[in-house]
Design an enzyme around this catalytic site. Sequence first.
Site, PDB file in Angstrom:
ATOM      1  N   GLY A  72      54.715 105.198  34.183  1.00  0.00           N
ATOM      2  CA  GLY A  72      53.448 105.559  33.561  1.00  0.00           C
ATOM      3  C   GLY A  72      53.306 107.053  33.301  1.00  0.00           C
ATOM      4  O   GLY A  72      52.794 107.469  32.258  1.00  0.00           O
ATOM      5  N   THR A  73      53.753 107.868  34.235  1.00  0.00           N
ATOM      6  CA  THR A  73      53.595 109.318  34.086  1.00  0.00           C
ATOM      7  C   THR A  73      54.348 109.815  32.859  1.00  0.00           C
ATOM      8  O   THR A  73      53.814 110.549  32.023  1.00  0.00           O
ATOM      9  CB  THR A  73      54.094 110.032  35.362  1.00  0.00           C
ATOM     10  N   ASN A 150      42.005 103.883  37.688  1.00  0.00           N
ATOM     11  CA  ASN A 150      42.792 103.568  38.884  1.00  0.00           C
ATOM     12  C   ASN A 150      42.003 103.705  40.184  1.00  0.00           C
ATOM     13  O   ASN A 150      42.361 103.109  41.189  1.00  0.00           O
ATOM     14  CB  ASN A 150      44.043 104.455  38.949  1.00  0.00           C
ATOM     15  N   GLN A 178      46.922 100.490  34.801  1.00  0.00           N
ATOM     16  CA  GLN A 178      46.267  99.620  35.788  1.00  0.00           C
ATOM     17  C   GLN A 178      45.862  98.274  35.191  1.00  0.00           C
ATOM     18  O   GLN A 178      45.595  97.331  35.928  1.00  0.00           O
ATOM     19  CB  GLN A 178      45.026 100.319  36.367  1.00  0.00           C
ATOM     20  N   SER A 198      53.324 100.523  33.274  1.00  0.00           N
ATOM     21  CA  SER A 198      54.286 100.842  34.327  1.00  0.00           C
ATOM     22  C   SER A 198      54.637  99.586  35.118  1.00  0.00           C
ATOM     23  O   SER A 198      53.730  98.839  35.518  1.00  0.00           O
ATOM     24  CB  SER A 198      53.650 101.894  35.249  1.00  0.00           C
ATOM     25  N   GLY A 199      55.929  99.371  35.353  1.00  0.00           N
ATOM     26  CA  GLY A 199      56.390  98.133  35.988  1.00  0.00           C
ATOM     27  C   GLY A 199      55.837  97.880  37.381  1.00  0.00           C
ATOM     28  O   GLY A 199      55.451  96.750  37.715  1.00  0.00           O
ATOM     29  N   HIS A 200      55.758  98.937  38.193  1.00  0.00           N
ATOM     30  CA  HIS A 200      55.442  98.689  39.609  1.00  0.00           C
ATOM     31  C   HIS A 200      53.981  98.377  39.875  1.00  0.00           C
ATOM     32  O   HIS A 200      53.603  98.102  41.012  1.00  0.00           O
ATOM     33  CB  HIS A 200      55.932  99.850  40.481  1.00  0.00           C
ATOM     34  N   THR A 236      70.730 107.478  29.693  1.00  0.00           N
ATOM     35  CA  THR A 236      71.168 106.090  29.878  1.00  0.00           C
ATOM     36  C   THR A 236      70.035 105.263  30.475  1.00  0.00           C
ATOM     37  O   THR A 236      69.420 105.668  31.457  1.00  0.00           O
ATOM     38  CB  THR A 236      72.406 106.045  30.806  1.00  0.00           C
ATOM     39  N   CYS A 324      48.534 109.360  44.134  1.00  0.00           N
ATOM     40  CA  CYS A 324      49.103 110.669  43.850  1.00  0.00           C
ATOM     41  C   CYS A 324      48.277 111.783  44.465  1.00  0.00           C
ATOM     42  O   CYS A 324      48.780 112.841  44.772  1.00  0.00           O
ATOM     43  CB  CYS A 324      49.186 110.888  42.351  1.00  0.00           C
TER      44      CYS A 324
HETATM   45  N1  PLP Z   1      48.171 106.125  34.992  1.00  0.00           N
HETATM   46  C1  PLP Z   1      47.428 105.455  35.879  1.00  0.00           C
HETATM   47  C2  PLP Z   1      46.073 104.984  35.493  1.00  0.00           C
HETATM   48  C3  PLP Z   1      47.928 105.197  37.165  1.00  0.00           C
HETATM   49  O1  PLP Z   1      47.185 104.552  38.053  1.00  0.00           O
HETATM   50  C4  PLP Z   1      49.227 105.671  37.493  1.00  0.00           C
HETATM   51  C5  PLP Z   1      49.767 105.483  38.862  1.00  0.00           C
HETATM   52  O2  PLP Z   1      49.056 105.338  39.828  1.00  0.00           O
HETATM   53  C6  PLP Z   1      49.962 106.347  36.517  1.00  0.00           C
HETATM   54  C7  PLP Z   1      49.404 106.562  35.281  1.00  0.00           C
HETATM   55  C8  PLP Z   1      51.354 106.827  36.810  1.00  0.00           C
HETATM   56  O3  PLP Z   1      52.247 105.744  36.774  1.00  0.00           O
HETATM   57  P1  PLP Z   1      53.692 105.859  37.483  1.00  0.00           P
HETATM   58  O4  PLP Z   1      53.463 105.727  38.943  1.00  0.00           O
HETATM   59  O5  PLP Z   1      54.448 104.697  36.923  1.00  0.00           O
HETATM   60  O6  PLP Z   1      54.270 107.153  37.063  1.00  0.00           O
END
Ligand code: PLP
Length: 383
Positions: A72-73, A150, A178, A198-200, A236, A324
């Site tokens: 996601g970042t 989030n 989210q 984001s996958g996780h 890659t 974070c």
């Molecule tokens: N954007 C939102 C709304 C999130 O909640 C998060 C992670 O908590 C991210 C971006 C970042 O995603 P990633 O952990 O995959 O970098």
Amino acid sequence: MENIIYLDNAASTSVDPRVVEAMLPYFSQYYGNPSAIHPMGRLADEALETAREQVARLINCQPEEIIFTSGGTESDNLAITGVASACRGNHIITSEIEHHAVLEACHALVKKGFEITYLPVDRSGQVSAQDLQAAITPQTALVSIMAANNVIGTLQPIAEIGAICRKRGVFFHTDAVQMAGHLSVDVKRDNIDLLSLSGHKFNGPKGVGILFARSEIPLSPLILGGGQEAGLRSGTENVPGIAGLGVASEIAMAEMESEAKRLCKLRDDLINRILADIPGTCLNGHPGKRLPNNVNISFEGIEGEYFTKELSKQGICVSTGSACSSESHEAPYVLLAIGRERELANCSIRLSLGKMTTAEDVNKTVAAICSVAAKIRKQTRVW
Ligand code: PLP
């Protein structure tokens, strides 16, 4: 870990065993480089293309509009910096409650002469479409408003925002990290030009995500090199991770509706019981327009960080907000933005439910929260 009750699924989820199974062959059986033209390379490349189709179905776009990233970042950074570098205009509109991945990317552009408008949110955490209309200028290159927050789980009116942006000829990015995999996302229906996921966050692996960019959107890459992902993200590809993300998307599509219904019931039960059983509590975020898995509550007189640690001793994993920022002791800016006083904002915890959460977990959590809250209030004698 048997006695752990994990209520921090907004930070990360367990990888679905079906996802793990789909990833395994790509570690030591089909380990070729997807750019290679020999059969091992082709097998790896096929995995990428299958996953591209699976993720495209989840958000209703064309497979070639998907760029695989590290999560996601990176997707948020690529959307904001990539559009800002490739477009005319030096104005970006976002909101006060975006994730740091969006806020910091916008902040970095100020040094390059960009002007950023941070839209405020109301007490439920929603931006106003009127405010957005009024903020758009001929210089606006991009609007970036998250699909769901989030920290407090509030859903934004993204269809309305998308319609405004399309009408005014401004590109619209949404951080759906989210929301994707939990509620339906449709980039065509909602006029979304760019979307991060984001996958996780939905039972896929960590370290893999996508940026959807509609084919007409001008975008400059952040990472230069061998020209993978149509030149927009060199390096890659993380083949096992991407294969896992594809299967997680497929599972989410099939199970999202029933799972969302199940989680909403558990979520509302948790909220109603905590608010009813513990005096001096209030819900943060929108009462109805919120993620099925998000509970965020302030407890007068109980510092969130301390509460989280005390609950951990009972085997209950919750958080004070975004993963974070939880170690940084910074002011919970999302709660301040919805008008919570600083003191109450610091007295909040987030419980985020997931696939593994059961009604029994909710019962145990309510009981633990009641007893730990009473104990802390007795110790501190402030309440
Ligand atoms: N954007 C939102 C709304 C999130 O909640 C998060 C992670 O908590 C991210 C971006 C970042 O995603 P990633 O952990 O995959 O970098």
